[in-house]
Scaffold this motif. Structure first.
Motif, PDB file in Angstrom:
ATOM      1  N   LEU B 275       7.194  41.654  64.111  1.00 49.85           N
ATOM      2  CA  LEU B 275       8.099  41.348  63.002  1.00 49.85           C
ATOM      3  C   LEU B 275       7.448  40.414  61.996  1.00 49.85           C
ATOM      4  CD1 LEU B 275      11.613  40.976  64.598  1.00 49.85           C
ATOM      5  CD2 LEU B 275      10.729  42.802  63.164  1.00 49.85           C
ATOM      6  N   LEU B 276       6.590  39.503  62.492  1.00 50.67           N
ATOM      7  CA  LEU B 276       5.898  38.586  61.590  1.00 50.67           C
ATOM      8  C   LEU B 276       4.968  39.354  60.665  1.00 50.67           C
ATOM      9  CD1 LEU B 276       4.692  35.375  63.444  1.00 50.67           C
ATOM     10  CD2 LEU B 276       6.227  35.583  61.505  1.00 50.67           C
ATOM     11  N   VAL B 277       4.221  40.320  61.248  1.00 52.65           N
ATOM     12  CA  VAL B 277       3.214  41.019  60.469  1.00 52.65           C
ATOM     13  C   VAL B 277       3.826  42.143  59.655  1.00 52.65           C
ATOM     14  CG1 VAL B 277       0.976  42.154  60.595  1.00 52.65           C
ATOM     15  CG2 VAL B 277       1.614  40.476  62.327  1.00 52.65           C
ATOM     16  N   PRO B 279       7.635  43.544  59.140  1.00 51.30           N
ATOM     17  CA  PRO B 279       9.074  43.506  59.433  1.00 51.30           C
ATOM     18  C   PRO B 279       9.693  44.894  59.601  1.00 51.30           C
ATOM     19  CG  PRO B 279       8.554  42.025  57.646  1.00 51.30           C
ATOM     20  CD  PRO B 279       7.298  42.794  57.935  1.00 51.30           C
TER      21      PRO B 279
END
Lengths: 326, 288
Positions: B275-277, B279
């Motif tokens: 999700l950080l890299v 979404p």
């Protein structure tokens, strides 16, 4: 003819006063079973209202709100068993702990929106459940943490202990009133208005210069703190905390309270908590299948009365009013 | 760590990944096309498994069970879609809430009829026994599941990528209004995908029975993993579901083998990292 609701508002002050007096008299006349039933309702009303902050006011459909309910309970269980049950110490620790938990989950969850947000929060709460089951050394595994001491307050040697269910009833009542008042202030503040704006149209709020991410993050954290508070009270109340507090059925139950009561009204979810926690004690003596019945009632509300009990009441008020409207 | 144990665990991971893929594929397609998270999907999985178990007890044939369970679950999916979900078509959150209530009812009803105990499912006698892999015993049934999963997976990809129906579904995922504007009855596409998804979940339930056993709570255990797969892979894409399934299935299996306390935490960390890299998920095009 003024509408039912307008009448209600005029009499609100007196109704509230009478209600408060009734709630204070209640434990003096009710059996200890009925006292514990209402104590539980207060705890779950806080939980339901905290979810309403997300579901009803911010438009964040969290399906894993039990994560913070369980977190509050487990932090209390750990601190109270290993150190002290003094609420002057346990309360700040639990509030800060659930805020941190909500900040971390929220940081990742709010990178998504809509259905991904829903899936992420549900998955996150189940991860907590898994950890609570497996990390036996700290969480007691599937047995949970039992033998949580009764709450105390005081400084140094002057300590008062809330040793009975009767005494704890008042603890829960006071926390409920404070939480209700705080959340009410919150949703009527400019901050709450902005949340409602974000719910109905986030792009517009962004264009108006609001940092919507920060608002949603604040809402998520506050909701987590209030959920943690309710889990904290629930653990004191049962003197036990179990992994089920993290389980999806707990998230489901509180979701049902909010939807049946009526999202976006605070009072609605509190009413929902009354219904969902009180009914099974009458119904389940007749039937074992309480979960299925609850699921069915929930589905009926979703299909035919998505605004919940509050919505139905408003409709009744409007109908009785309509002949006089131009 | 000895190599033979690692190879065996990797094979186990592959088996689990392919079972997850059967679950997640339906979930992801329904999600991509109809904007509905079917939270009763795990219920269909467990329901399929239990129906399969009953068929084995009644008729003594695993293969019959493997055929009938998806049909029964698919029929149930058809009724639900046509009678209820369609009525809520423009209210996506209410649709999800509906499936949530359904999951609650399903969990209770399944416990009522099939009991609260762990039921083991016998593998078909033709596939009982084990083979030696690097000097260690490995069940034939698990090995054949790898082939079975691969065949179903390839069939799904062919269906979606090389047929007219597949083209309609893919178009529907990117813009369902446009598809109905072209004169295609999108309602029936919705019904078809929903039925296919529930049938696949039930198929996975029967196929997984001999490995995971059947018990109350399995429905949500597997649903959560499938949701993580969809979040990681991106919604509405079969390739994303496959990639996510392999990542989650391998992490889950290896994690359980080597760090049992924190295997779920590792999966969660994986999801958070993705999700950080990205979404939208690794192969996702569409925001949910």
């Amino acid at each position: 003819m003024t509408s039912l609701l307008a009448n209600f508002r005029r009499w609100q002050f007196w109704l509230t006063l009478i209600g408060l007096i009734a709630l204070v008299i209640y434990p003096n006349v009710a059996s200890s079973y009925l006292i514990s039933l209402l104590t539980e309702v207060f705890v779950f009303a806080i939980f339901a209202m905290s979810l309403d902050l997300l579901l009803g006011y911010s438009g964040l459909s969290s399906f894993g709100h039990a994560a913070f309910f369980g977190l509050g309970g487990y932090i209390l269980g750990f601190v109270a068993r290993n150190w002290t049950a003094n609420m002057f110490i346990t309360l700040p620790i639990v509030l800060i702990g659930s805020a941190l938990g909500a900040l971390i989950i929220g940081f990742f969850a709010l990178r998504t929106s809509g259905l991904s947000f829903l899936m992420f929060t549900l998955a996150a709460s189940q991860m907590f459940f898994g950890i609570a089951i497996k990390w036996t050394a700290v969480t007691g595994g599937s047995d949970g943490l039992s033998g949580i001491p009764r709450p105390t307050i005081g400084v140094g040697d002057t300590v008062y202990r809330f040793g009975t269910g009767f005494q704890f009833y008042f603890v829960a009542l006071i926390f409920f009133l404070i939480a209700f008042w705080l959340m009410r202030q919150l949703v009527h503040s400019p901050f709450g208005r902005a949340l409602i704006g974000i719910k109905s149209n986030e792009a517009r709020m962004k264009a108006l210069g609001y940092n919507t991410w920060r608002y949603k993050m604040m809402a998520f954290t506050l909701a987590g703190v209030f959920a943690g508070l309710s889990g904290y009270l629930f653990a004191y109340f049962n003197r036990h905390v179990s992994p089920e507090t993290f389980y999806w059925t707990t998230s489901g139950q509180v979701m049902i309270m909010v939807i049946i009561g009526g999202a976006g009204s605070l009072t609605g979810p509190a009413l929902g908590a009354v219904l969902v926690r009180l009914l099974p004690s009458y119904v389940s003596s007749y039937t074992e299948r309480w979960h299925a019945i609850m699921g069915l009632v929930f589905i009926l509300f979703v299909l035919f009365a998505p605004q919940g009990i509050i919505g139905l009441l408003k409709k009744v008020g409007r109908v009785s009013n309509s002949p006089n409207e131009p | 760590m000895p190599l033979d144990i690692l190879v065996i665990q990797l094979l186990n991971g592959l088996v689990f990944s392919l079972l997850l893929f059967l679950m997640a594929a339906g979930l992801s397609l329904i999600l991509g096309l109809m904007d509905v998270v079917n939270l009763a999907h795990g219920g269909f999985y467990l329901f399929g498994g239990y129906i399969g178990l009953t068929m084995i007890r009644w008729f003594g044939s695993f293969w019959l069970a493997l055929l009938i369970a998806p049909l029964v679950a698919g029929a149930l999916g058809l009724l639900l879609q046509v009678w209820f979900l369609r009525r809520l078509q423009s209210r996506h959150l209410d649709q999800v809430l509906f499936t949530f209530g359904l999951a609650l009812i399903a969990a209770d009803m399944l416990r009522w009829y099939w009991g609260a105990y762990v039921e083991s499912v016998p593998p078909p006698p033709e596939l009982d026994g084990s083979v030696l892999i690097m000097g260690r015993q490995f069940p034939v049934y698990r090995l054949s599941l790898i082939f079975f999963g691969a065949i179903v997976g390839v069939a799904l990809m062919v269906l979606l990528d090389y047929t007219r129906i597949g083209a309609i579904v893919r178009a529907g995922v990117s813009d369902s209004e446009l598809v109905s504007g072209l004169g295609i009855n999108i309602d029936w596409v919705f019904v078809g995908v929903f039925v296919l998804g529930t049938a696949l979940a039930a198929l996975a339930g029967v196929a997984a029975g001999p490995i995971t056993n059947l018990y109350p709570g399995l429905d949500f255990e597997i649903l959560i993993l499938a949701l993580v797969v969809v979040v990681i892979g991106g919604l509405g894409t079969l390739r994303g579901a496959l990639l996510g399934s392999i990542l989650v299935g391998m992490t889950e299996t290896l994690g359980k083998a080597f760090i049992p306390e924190f295997s779920l935490f590792v999966i969660f960390a994986l999801m958070a990292l993705v999700l950080l890299v990205r979404p939208r998920g690794l192969l996702g095009q569409k925001e949910a």
